[in-house]
Design a protein around this motif. Structure first.
Motif, PDB file in Angstrom:
ATOM      1  N   PHE A   1       0.855  -1.184   0.000  1.00  0.00           N
ATOM      2  CA  PHE A   1       0.000   0.000   0.000  1.00  0.00           C
ATOM      3  C   PHE A   1       0.895   1.239   0.000  1.00  0.00           C
ATOM      4  O   PHE A   1       1.846   1.322   0.786  1.00  0.00           O
ATOM      5  CB  PHE A   1      -0.902   0.029   1.227  1.00  0.00           C
TER       6      PHE A   1
ATOM      7  N   PHE B   1      -6.213   2.188   5.321  1.00  0.00           N
ATOM      8  CA  PHE B   1      -6.036   0.786   4.968  1.00  0.00           C
ATOM      9  C   PHE B   1      -6.310  -0.067   6.209  1.00  0.00           C
ATOM     10  O   PHE B   1      -5.817   0.228   7.292  1.00  0.00           O
ATOM     11  CB  PHE B   1      -4.614   0.513   4.472  1.00  0.00           C
TER      12      PHE B   1
ATOM     13  N   SER C   1      -3.651   3.440   8.890  1.00  0.00           N
ATOM     14  CA  SER C   1      -3.549   2.019   8.579  1.00  0.00           C
ATOM     15  C   SER C   1      -3.816   1.198   9.830  1.00  0.00           C
ATOM     16  O   SER C   1      -3.339   1.535  10.916  1.00  0.00           O
ATOM     17  CB  SER C   1      -2.155   1.685   8.031  1.00  0.00           C
TER      18      SER C   1
END
Length: 542
Positions: A155, A161, A185
């Motif tokens: 990523f 995420f 994330s």
């Protein structure tokens, strides 16, 4: 996962392909929730029997999913075993649901999951395809067979995420998850099991973190421009396990972190720390180097992790680039069996000075290295409430349970140290104005507490059995290193069953203005041995 649960209520067929499902919106609200479009790979021809090549089916489903206006589609991978010969490129807002599924490579592909591929337009900062989630699945990279370096998930340059309940197996000479210039994330409840490190020529050491947290600095990190130095921010890693259960694999070198060092003369934009990194309640069952390697982090927390058998260091907080690190908490961790680097290490280069670092409430046991806890080049460090037990030097030299160097204004209080093959606590070079108070030191083979910096205060510590190694020049409390104005008051030192050091308190030649008063030194043949200049020693029992 049951596909019906994803459909909820009134999903219908969409478009000529007839493969998408619409989830019914929730209860009526002022702002209607847009429907989620679900693409089931089985409806696009995937077999999932572990034999048929399912690449084309996944490719077709993903092409339709990325084309959904506004993004936000879900790729549903029902239980089964799916052979894949290319990466799954996810678009903005996409979710992969893969509980019960195994997905494995059939060749030297690139990452199985990514949000960027070569030829896409360059993006900067956090402007790429984000708000991506992957739930479930066993992602088998088959690195022992397909050995070209390749991470499992990549990523980059985006925001949002989530990777949850994922198992990553057999990654070839790379990371399970690469986070490159990303924000928000979440890596939750994942298992990282083994990395293929190659045969013959060993892998480059200390380079294979399970989760790499790095910046957009150059194509050497990740070929996803722009290389604008964007760091990571707001990363949570929690509930994960790192281990190595395969004889053909090696352990990762760390659960998370980076090995990045900014080159000399790098622009200021490439010298920004990652911020708000939280590594919480994970378990490291084996590591080739570190449990957690926190390179260039600030405003971050490493807490409540269990780390076993880290070959070098349990938790390592550093900047190889001289970036000042600040506001870091290392608390409540259990570190069992760290290697030559030590249990917990906080450091910087000669060009950098950290500040406001707390190392508290950790259990560090069976360190086969120079220190249980080591803090260097850090102003205002707090080292409190730790338990350090059974620490030894691998070559038989002087190790220390807790040691600070070049770290002024340190607070070292309430720690419990036992069975240290060397000094219990060492306050060394350029660590002025330290307070060492209310610690318990049991069975140090050399000095219980050794102070070699000026203006320190040694208060109300309990020391038993210092000098059990029989080395001449050992003391329960030693003042040396040409230290000036060290105050030693209210401490209790006992000889212990295995004999004792040369004296209860020793003031070495070169020390000036030591104040040694009100200490309980009963049982020592010599209570205070003074070789310093201008020492005041009165009111001591002994």
């Amino acid at each position: 996962m049951d596909r019906r649960a994803l459909m909820l209520a009134a999903g219908g067929l969409l478009g000529g392909a007839g493969a998408a499902q619409v989830l019914a919106a929730g209860p009526a609200a002022a702002e209607p929730v847009p429907p989620t479009v679900v693409f089931d790979v089985r409806e696009h021809g995937a077999v999932g029997d572990g034999v048929a090549d399912d690449t084309a089916a996944f490719r077709h489903a993903l092409t339709l999913a990325r084309a959904v206006p506004g993004g936000g589609a879900t790729l549903l991978v029902p239980p089964g075993s799916y052979a894949l010969g290319e990466s799954l490129l996810l678009g903005p807002g996409m979710t992969v649901q893969a509980h019960g599924a195994r997905l494995f490579r059939t060749g030297n592909t690139s990452a199985l999951i990514k949000n960027y591929t070569g030829g896409m337009p360059e993006v900067a900062a956090y402007e790429g395809a984000g708000n991506i989630s992957v739930f479930g699945g066993t992602w088998d990279m088959r690195g022992s067979q397909f050995t070209s370096t390749c991470p499992a998930f990549v990523f980059t340059h985006a925001d949002g995420f989530t990777v949850r309940d994922v198992t990553v197996l057999d990654v070839p000479r790379a990371h399970a998850i690469e986070l490159n210039a990303v924000r928000r994330s979440r890596i939750v409840d994942c298992l990282f099991d083994g990395v293929y490190a190659g045969t013959g020529t060993p892998a480059v050491p200390n380079r294979l973190e399970a989760v790499q947290i790095t910046a957009a600095t150059s194509a050497a990190n990740l070929p996803a421009p722009a290389f604008d130095g964007t760091p990571c921010a707001d990363v949570l890693i929690t509930g994960c396990v790192m281990r190595n259960s395969r004889s053909t694999n090696a352990p990762y070198d760390a659960l998370c972190g980076d090995h990045y060092v900014a080159p000399a003369g790098a622009p200021a934009a490439h010298r920004r720390p990652h911020r708000n990194i939280r590594v919480l309640a994970n378990r490291v069952e084996s590591s080739g180097a570190y449990g957690v390697r926190a390179t260039d982090w600030a405003q971050s927390v490493i807490a409540d992790n269990t780390i076993e058998a880290a070959a070098i260091t349990g938790i390592y907080v550093s900047s190889g680039s001289g970036i000042p690190l600040a506001d870091i908490s290392v608390t409540g961790n259990t570190i069992l069996g760290a290697g030559s680097g030590g249990g917990i290490v906080v450091s910087n280069t000669s060009a950098g000075q950290n500040s406001s670092v707390a190392v508290s409430g950790n259990l560090v046991r069976a360190t086969d290295g120079e220190t249980g806890i080591y803090v260097s080049r850090t102003d205002g460090a707090t080292i409190t409430g730790n338990v350090v037990a059974t620490t030894r030097h691998p070559s038989g030299g002087n190790c220390q349970g807790i040691q600070i160097q070049r770290s002024p204004h340190a607070l070292i209080t309430g720690n419990h140290l036992s069975a240290v093959e060397g000094d219990g606590i060492g306050v060394d070079t350029e660590s002025t104005d330290a307070l060492i108070a209310q610690n318990t030191v049991l069975g140090a083979t050399r000095n219980g507490i050794s102070v070699a910096s000026s203006e320190a205060a040694v208060r109300d510590n309990r020391i038993t059995g210092a000098g059990t190694g029989g080395d001449a020049g050992s003391y329960a409390i030693r003042i040396g290193g040409n230290a000036v104005n060290v105050s030693v008051r209210g401490n209790v030192a006992r000889v212990g069953q295995d004999g004792g050091a040369e004296a209860g308190i020793g003031v070495m030649a070169g020390s000036q203005g030591a104040w040694v008063t009100g200490n309980d030194l009963r049982g020592w043949g010599t209570a205070v041995r003074d070789r310093g200049t201008g020492t005041v020693a009165d009111g001591n029992l002994g």
